[in-house]
Design an enzyme around this catalytic site. Structure first.
Site, PDB file in Angstrom:
ATOM      1  N   HIS A  63       0.824  -1.213   0.000  1.00  0.00           N
ATOM      2  CA  HIS A  63       0.000   0.000   0.000  1.00  0.00           C
ATOM      3  C   HIS A  63       0.859   1.264   0.000  1.00  0.00           C
ATOM      4  O   HIS A  63       1.920   1.320   0.626  1.00  0.00           O
ATOM      5  CB  HIS A  63      -1.006   0.000   1.152  1.00  0.00           C
ATOM      6  CG  HIS A  63      -0.433   0.098   2.536  1.00  0.00           C
ATOM      7  ND1 HIS A  63      -0.200   1.306   3.157  1.00  0.00           N
ATOM      8  CD2 HIS A  63      -0.070  -0.850   3.433  1.00  0.00           C
ATOM      9  CE1 HIS A  63       0.258   1.102   4.377  1.00  0.00           C
ATOM     10  NE2 HIS A  63       0.365  -0.194   4.574  1.00  0.00           N
ATOM     11  N   ASP A 173       6.062   2.139   6.963  1.00  0.00           N
ATOM     12  CA  ASP A 173       4.833   1.382   6.711  1.00  0.00           C
ATOM     13  C   ASP A 173       3.987   2.192   5.718  1.00  0.00           C
ATOM     14  O   ASP A 173       3.384   3.179   6.109  1.00  0.00           O
ATOM     15  CB  ASP A 173       4.089   1.168   8.024  1.00  0.00           C
ATOM     16  CG  ASP A 173       2.700   0.580   7.860  1.00  0.00           C
ATOM     17  OD1 ASP A 173       2.443  -0.077   6.841  1.00  0.00           O
ATOM     18  OD2 ASP A 173       1.872   0.799   8.765  1.00  0.00           O
ATOM     19  N   GLU A 201      -5.165   1.724   2.579  1.00  0.00           N
ATOM     20  CA  GLU A 201      -5.070   0.559   3.464  1.00  0.00           C
ATOM     21  C   GLU A 201      -5.294   0.956   4.913  1.00  0.00           C
ATOM     22  O   GLU A 201      -5.938   0.230   5.680  1.00  0.00           O
ATOM     23  CB  GLU A 201      -3.694  -0.099   3.299  1.00  0.00           C
ATOM     24  CG  GLU A 201      -3.537  -1.444   4.016  1.00  0.00           C
ATOM     25  CD  GLU A 201      -2.991  -1.339   5.428  1.00  0.00           C
ATOM     26  OE1 GLU A 201      -2.931  -2.372   6.114  1.00  0.00           O
ATOM     27  OE2 GLU A 201      -2.627  -0.221   5.860  1.00  0.00           O
ATOM     28  N   GLU A 202      -4.767   2.121   5.292  1.00  0.00           N
ATOM     29  CA  GLU A 202      -4.801   2.531   6.691  1.00  0.00           C
ATOM     30  C   GLU A 202      -6.195   2.914   7.182  1.00  0.00           C
ATOM     31  O   GLU A 202      -6.395   3.100   8.386  1.00  0.00           O
ATOM     32  CB  GLU A 202      -3.845   3.715   6.914  1.00  0.00           C
ATOM     33  CG  GLU A 202      -2.383   3.428   6.583  1.00  0.00           C
ATOM     34  CD  GLU A 202      -1.722   2.468   7.563  1.00  0.00           C
ATOM     35  OE1 GLU A 202      -2.433   1.947   8.443  1.00  0.00           O
ATOM     36  OE2 GLU A 202      -0.514   2.230   7.422  1.00  0.00           O
ATOM     37  N   HIS A 312       3.265   3.870  12.810  1.00  0.00           N
ATOM     38  CA  HIS A 312       2.238   4.922  12.737  1.00  0.00           C
ATOM     39  C   HIS A 312       2.613   6.172  13.518  1.00  0.00           C
ATOM     40  O   HIS A 312       1.760   6.998  13.817  1.00  0.00           O
ATOM     41  CB  HIS A 312       0.875   4.410  13.213  1.00  0.00           C
ATOM     42  CG  HIS A 312       0.257   3.409  12.296  1.00  0.00           C
ATOM     43  ND1 HIS A 312      -1.018   2.918  12.492  1.00  0.00           N
ATOM     44  CD2 HIS A 312       0.716   2.818  11.175  1.00  0.00           C
ATOM     45  CE1 HIS A 312      -1.306   2.054  11.519  1.00  0.00           C
ATOM     46  NE2 HIS A 312      -0.255   1.984  10.710  1.00  0.00           N
TER      47      HIS A 312
END
Length: 341
Positions: A63, A173, A201-202, A312
């Site tokens: 992603h 990420d 995606e998140e 994150h």
């Protein structure tokens, strides 16, 4: 690969606003693509021709998006109120630098001054509604000349190598997955393969949902970054995985039970080729496989991930050796026809 990773991590790409990342990937992939197209939600599909065609369809995906903030209000005195986009950890936001909107206006996340709050309040994590972004303006009109409601803010680019073979940056990420895929696109491969760079995606695996429906893959290999908690005071399974432990091969997470045959193949490839590997010791989190696995009549899925501390957050950490292990293992899997017996 790490030059690619730096360029990718430095780009803004909050969920729903991935255009800068997508444009870079499109340009980098174009010389190696037999076919390339984008769907209406923003996923980028790239076909790489190999020396032969596969018996089935393999989709390799990662992603493009990162967690961030979205501007929901501009106050009369020029501050920006925001909401989270994805799973942002509010404990570490205060004082962090961000870049807002397409013009990447610099800002700092603030809250009430420490001398204006009581001792009991100091013990609590600031609520999202009590935080704001300071872009240096003092009136709403000044801020509105630079920022619009709905603009997103990403953490300030901060990629660097440090310590004993480590890398820190925002958005590892999942720019690490994107970097691995771009590296594989640049190489000769044995079989025709689709590489899909997904969006959102998140915020619920949205890009993967539409991508899997369009591609109709038989198998999917999801490349990711995953939580590592090899930290002081964290013991046993709570450490999840370690940044120096090699590539993480997924068994199960909060959304997916990974295909046992594909897992066995990845494990065998790693062990036979001296690639360090590990698996997560806690069942948590999720990847695009959570949506892909359930597409149409079902898709067999596997996962290779880089272990990442402080996921994150404004600055996450991984190791060069783990990233190299992810690339080596993905390369081996892509270049074989079926599963290792």
């Amino acid at each position: 690969m790490f030059e690619l990773l730096k360029k990718l991590c430095d780009l803004p790409g909050v969920s729903g606003s991935e255009s800068a990342v997508r444009d870079f990937i499109r340009s980098a992939a174009k010389p190696y693509a037999a076919e390339m197209w984008e769907d209406s939600i923003g996923n980028l599909f790239v076909k790489k021709c190999g020396k032969a065609r596969r018996e089935d369809t393999l989709m390799v995906c990662a992603h493009m998006d990162e967690v961030g903030l979205i501007i929901r209000e501009i106050t009369e005195d020029g501050y920006l109120k925001f909401a989270s986009v994805g799973g942002v950890d509010h404990r570490i936001l205060l004082g962090k630098r961000v870049m807002v909107g397409k013009k990447q206006i610099p800002g700092v996340i603030g809250s009430r001054a420490v001398h204006l709050i009581g001792a009991k309040e100091r013990e609590n994590v600031p609520r999202e509604e009590d935080l704001y972004i300071d872009i240096g303006t003092t009136k709403r009109l000044q801020a509105e000349r630079k920022i619009s409601l709905g603009d997103v803010a990403n953490f300030e680019p901060n990629y660097r190598a440090f310590g004993q073979g480590l890398i820190c940056s925002k958005a590892i990420d999942d720019r690490i997955g994107c970097a691995v895929m771009l590296k594989l696109l640049q190489e000769e491969i044995a079989y025709d393969t689709w590489f899909v760079f997904t969006v959102q995606e998140e915020v619920g695996l949205r890009g993967a949902t539409t991508a899997a429906y369009a591609m109709k893959p038989d198998r999917a290999l999801v490349l990711e970054g995953t939580t590592a908690a090899d930290l002081p005071g964290v013991e046993g399974a709570r450490r999840v995985c370690a940044v120096d432990g090699g590539a993480v091969i997924g068994l199960m997470d909060g959304r997916t039970i990974y295909d046992k045959g594909m897992f066995a193949t990845l494990r065998t490839l790693a062990e036979e080729n001296n690639i360090p590997w590990q698996t997560k010791q806690m069942i948590a989190g999720g990847t695009d496989a959570g949506a892909i696995q359930q597409s149409r009549t079902g898709v067999r899925c596997a996962n290779i991930a880089a272990p990442v501390r402080y996921l994150h957050g404004p600055t996450s950490v991984t190791s060069i050796s783990a990233c190299e292990a992810c690339l080596a293992l993905a390369r081996l899997y892509v270049n074989q026809e079926g599963e290792v017996k």
